[in-house]
Enzyme design. Structure first.
Site, PDB file in Angstrom:
ATOM      1  N   LYS A  10      13.502  26.448  20.032  1.00  0.00           N
ATOM      2  CA  LYS A  10      14.305  25.239  19.805  1.00  0.00           C
ATOM      3  C   LYS A  10      13.456  23.966  19.946  1.00  0.00           C
ATOM      4  O   LYS A  10      12.363  23.992  20.510  1.00  0.00           O
ATOM      5  CB  LYS A  10      15.485  25.240  20.768  1.00  0.00           C
ATOM      6  N   TYR A  50      25.704  28.392  13.630  1.00  0.00           N
ATOM      7  CA  TYR A  50      26.558  28.295  14.825  1.00  0.00           C
ATOM      8  C   TYR A  50      28.046  28.310  14.463  1.00  0.00           C
ATOM      9  O   TYR A  50      28.856  27.699  15.158  1.00  0.00           O
ATOM     10  CB  TYR A  50      26.208  27.041  15.620  1.00  0.00           C
ATOM     11  N   ASN A 113      17.844  24.648  25.700  1.00  0.00           N
ATOM     12  CA  ASN A 113      17.437  25.838  26.455  1.00  0.00           C
ATOM     13  C   ASN A 113      16.373  26.692  25.764  1.00  0.00           C
ATOM     14  O   ASN A 113      16.334  27.907  25.928  1.00  0.00           O
ATOM     15  CB  ASN A 113      18.668  26.662  26.858  1.00  0.00           C
ATOM     16  N   HIS A 116      16.717  30.591  20.947  1.00  0.00           N
ATOM     17  CA  HIS A 116      17.913  31.296  20.476  1.00  0.00           C
ATOM     18  C   HIS A 116      17.487  32.714  20.119  1.00  0.00           C
ATOM     19  O   HIS A 116      16.387  32.914  19.613  1.00  0.00           O
ATOM     20  CB  HIS A 116      18.483  30.642  19.209  1.00  0.00           C
ATOM     21  N   GLU A 127      22.254  36.415  10.636  1.00  0.00           N
ATOM     22  CA  GLU A 127      21.428  35.228  10.894  1.00  0.00           C
ATOM     23  C   GLU A 127      20.084  35.250  10.152  1.00  0.00           C
ATOM     24  O   GLU A 127      19.619  34.198   9.690  1.00  0.00           O
ATOM     25  CB  GLU A 127      21.159  35.094  12.404  1.00  0.00           C
TER      26      GLU A 127
HETATM   27  O1  CDP Z   1      22.316  31.001  23.098  1.00  0.00           O
HETATM   28  P1  CDP Z   1      23.261  31.958  23.803  1.00  0.00           P
HETATM   29  O2  CDP Z   1      23.709  33.111  22.950  1.00  0.00           O
HETATM   30  O3  CDP Z   1      22.687  32.401  25.129  1.00  0.00           O
HETATM   31  O4  CDP Z   1      24.549  31.104  24.208  1.00  0.00           O
HETATM   32  P2  CDP Z   1      25.922  30.797  23.423  1.00  0.00           P
HETATM   33  O5  CDP Z   1      27.009  30.830  24.438  1.00  0.00           O
HETATM   34  O6  CDP Z   1      26.067  31.663  22.220  1.00  0.00           O
HETATM   35  O7  CDP Z   1      25.759  29.286  22.973  1.00  0.00           O
HETATM   36  C1  CDP Z   1      24.909  28.931  21.904  1.00  0.00           C
HETATM   37  C2  CDP Z   1      24.151  27.691  22.287  1.00  0.00           C
HETATM   38  O8  CDP Z   1      25.060  26.606  22.423  1.00  0.00           O
HETATM   39  C3  CDP Z   1      23.434  27.756  23.636  1.00  0.00           C
HETATM   40  O9  CDP Z   1      22.182  28.413  23.596  1.00  0.00           O
HETATM   41  C4  CDP Z   1      23.292  26.284  23.984  1.00  0.00           C
HETATM   42  O10 CDP Z   1      22.194  25.675  23.307  1.00  0.00           O
HETATM   43  C5  CDP Z   1      24.590  25.709  23.430  1.00  0.00           C
HETATM   44  N1  CDP Z   1      25.628  25.572  24.456  1.00  0.00           N
HETATM   45  C6  CDP Z   1      25.826  24.325  25.040  1.00  0.00           C
HETATM   46  O11 CDP Z   1      25.144  23.359  24.674  1.00  0.00           O
HETATM   47  N2  CDP Z   1      26.770  24.176  26.025  1.00  0.00           N
HETATM   48  C7  CDP Z   1      27.527  25.203  26.413  1.00  0.00           C
HETATM   49  N3  CDP Z   1      28.453  25.024  27.363  1.00  0.00           N
HETATM   50  C8  CDP Z   1      27.347  26.470  25.831  1.00  0.00           C
HETATM   51  C9  CDP Z   1      26.383  26.617  24.854  1.00  0.00           C
HETATM   52 MG    MG Z   2      25.003  33.175  21.309  1.00  0.00          MG
END
Ligand code: CDP
Ligand code: MG
Length: 139
Positions: A10, A50, A113, A116, A127
């Protein structure tokens, strides 16, 4: 089983010069880079990638972050690659991520973070073609 998974380094991690550090972790854990490109995500691509997050309270901020600066997209291949990469990445929020994981080492917070990765075979199959044509994948 040999699997393919989509990884995005990212914009936060690219800006902090951690592309090499992150690829090193994947390669030293038996994963192979079979496609890679630097690109700036558009709003249109973000909405596709997303799609399941549209409408969530963090969605607009997430798109703003992901489109703000270049990222590095990759396809990684290896034995059990989908689960392995998720484990190497660590939990979404670095405060909860295990020691030694990419997010523990390099993420700023639960939004910015560092990485991805596809979360299932279905996600990987959906994807990967958003980022790479068949000719760009050296399988
Ligand atoms: O990336 P991952 O699959 O671990 O998490 P996700 O729950 O699928 O969320 C996708 C992305 O959205 C995260 O990696 C974060 O960058 C963002 N996110 C966020 O900004 N705030 C949250 N409360 C949850 C997710
Ligand atoms: Mg995810």
């Amino acid at each position: 089983m040999q699997e393919k998974t989509l990884v995005l380094i990212k914009p936060d991690a690219v800006a902090k010069n951690h592309i090499g550090d992150i690829i090193k972790i994947y390669e030293s854990n038996g994963l192979r880079v079979i496609a890679a490109k630097m690109m700036q995500m558009t709003d249109k691509l973000a909405a596709k990638h997303y799609v399941e997050h549209i409408g969530r309270p963090y969605y607009e901020g997430l798109v703003e972050f992901m489109t703000s600066a270049p990222l590095v997209a990759m396809v990684l291949k290896g034995e059990g690659a989908i689960a392995k990469v998720r484990e190497l990445n660590g939990k979404t929020n670095p405060a909860e991520a295990a020691e030694g994981t990419i997010r523990k080492l390099y993420a700023e917070n639960g939004s910015r973070n560092a990485v991805h990765a596809s979360d299932s075979p279905e996600s990987a199959a959906r994807e990967i073609p958003l980022f790479f044509s068949a000719a760009e994948i050296f399988d």
